[in-house]
Design a protein around this motif. Structure first.
Motif, mmCIF file in Angstrom:
data_model
loop_
_atom_site.group_PDB
_atom_site.id
_atom_site.type_symbol
_atom_site.label_atom_id
_atom_site.label_comp_id
_atom_site.label_asym_id
_atom_site.label_seq_id
_atom_site.Cartn_x
_atom_site.Cartn_y
_atom_site.Cartn_z
ATOM 1 N N SER A 120 0.864 -1.023 0.078
ATOM 2 C CA SER A 120 0.023 -0.099 -0.119
ATOM 3 C C SER A 120 0.807 1.482 0.062
ATOM 4 N N PHE A 121 0.400 2.366 -0.690
ATOM 5 C CA PHE A 121 1.048 3.391 -0.803
ATOM 6 C C PHE A 121 0.083 4.736 -0.582
ATOM 7 N N LEU A 122 0.927 5.750 -0.066
ATOM 8 C CA LEU A 122 0.223 7.091 0.105
ATOM 9 C C LEU A 122 0.846 8.029 -0.566
ATOM 10 N N VAL A 123 0.260 9.061 -1.589
ATOM 11 C CA VAL A 123 0.570 9.872 -2.326
ATOM 12 C C VAL A 123 -0.037 11.391 -1.684
ATOM 13 N N THR A 124 0.934 12.311 -1.858
ATOM 14 C CA THR A 124 0.651 13.582 -1.305
ATOM 15 C C THR A 124 1.012 14.626 -2.259
ATOM 16 N N LEU A 125 0.307 15.633 -2.458
ATOM 17 C CA LEU A 125 0.698 16.809 -3.401
ATOM 18 C C LEU A 125 0.214 17.960 -2.640
ATOM 19 N N VAL A 126 1.023 18.790 -2.592
ATOM 20 C CA VAL A 126 1.222 20.104 -1.658
ATOM 21 C C VAL A 126 1.250 21.297 -2.499
#
Length: 222
Positions: A120-126
């Motif tokens: 499982s992965f978690l991608v964040t964009l700010v």
């Protein structure tokens, strides 16, 4: 006749001696006039009479002419550089500039998935820009890719239905978060119904969005 000749001889000698003394006196006067020491002059000499015009000194005139001929020319002023035009302030709702976006990946870092467990992965964009902006976070624009060496194993850009775009509004400092679970199967562009399962081994996950790249996430299948 001898007496006259002797007189002429001595008169010539005296003339030569007087000429030498005159030359020495002129040189001495020139040196003393250029010295830095104070000169003593009488009040009548220092104060010229009214209406009298001082005679021009050939020596001073020559020095002035020499100084004017050897003076350095004034430097030409350098024009000041033109000010760079200011950028137009960004308006809310415009597409985000890549320099204002921070893309990151969490999960899948040196982890081991055994049996049927799925990575499982978690991608964040700010958005770090001054105002709210919009960005396409669809599976093609924001691609999550899994590789093993030079082998491309899986990608969100494979077999996408429709346009595959998903435009989101990104408020300043508020991250957009996307979670992903990989089913441990390969993907391909031909959209085969039963893709083969990935073999045990070491895999690398990266997220790409335009010119943005995340750090590599390394994990292992057992």
């Amino acid at each position: 006749m001898r007496g006259d000749g002797g007189d002429i001889y001595w008169r010539r000698r005296m003339s030569v001696l007087v000429a030498v003394l005159v030359v020495v006196a002129v040189v001495a006067w020139a040196c003393s006039s250029g010295g830095s020491g104070p000169q003593r002059t009488s009040g009548a000499q220092s104060s010229p009479s009214v209406g009298a015009t001082p005679s021009a000194d050939p020596l001073l005139a020559g020095l002035r002419t020499l100084a004017m001929g050897t003076a350095s020319p004034s430097p030409t002023p350098t024009p000041s550089p033109k000010a760079a035009p200011q950028e137009r302030p960004r308006r809310p709702g415009e597409p985000c500039a890549e320099d204002d976006l921070v893309l990151s990946l969490q999960g899948g870092r040196e982890q081991i998935y055994a049996g049927d467990s799925r990575p499982s992965f978690l991608v964040t964009l700010v958005n770090t820009g001054p105002v709210m902006c919009t960005a396409d976070v669809g599976p093609r624009a924001m691609e999550i890719r899994i590789t093993s060496g030079a082998d491309r194993i899986w990608s969100t850009a494979d077999c996408v239905s429709g346009e595959g775009s998903e435009v989101k509004e990104l408020q300043r400092g508020v991250p957009y978060v996307r979670s992903l679970e990989w089913d441990r199967r390969r993907s391909s562009s031909d959209c085969r119904s039963t893709p083969p399962a990935a073999l045990p081994g070491t895999y690398v996950t990266t997220v790409r969005m335009g010119k943005l790249r995340t750090d590599k996430g390394i994990f292992h299948l057992r």
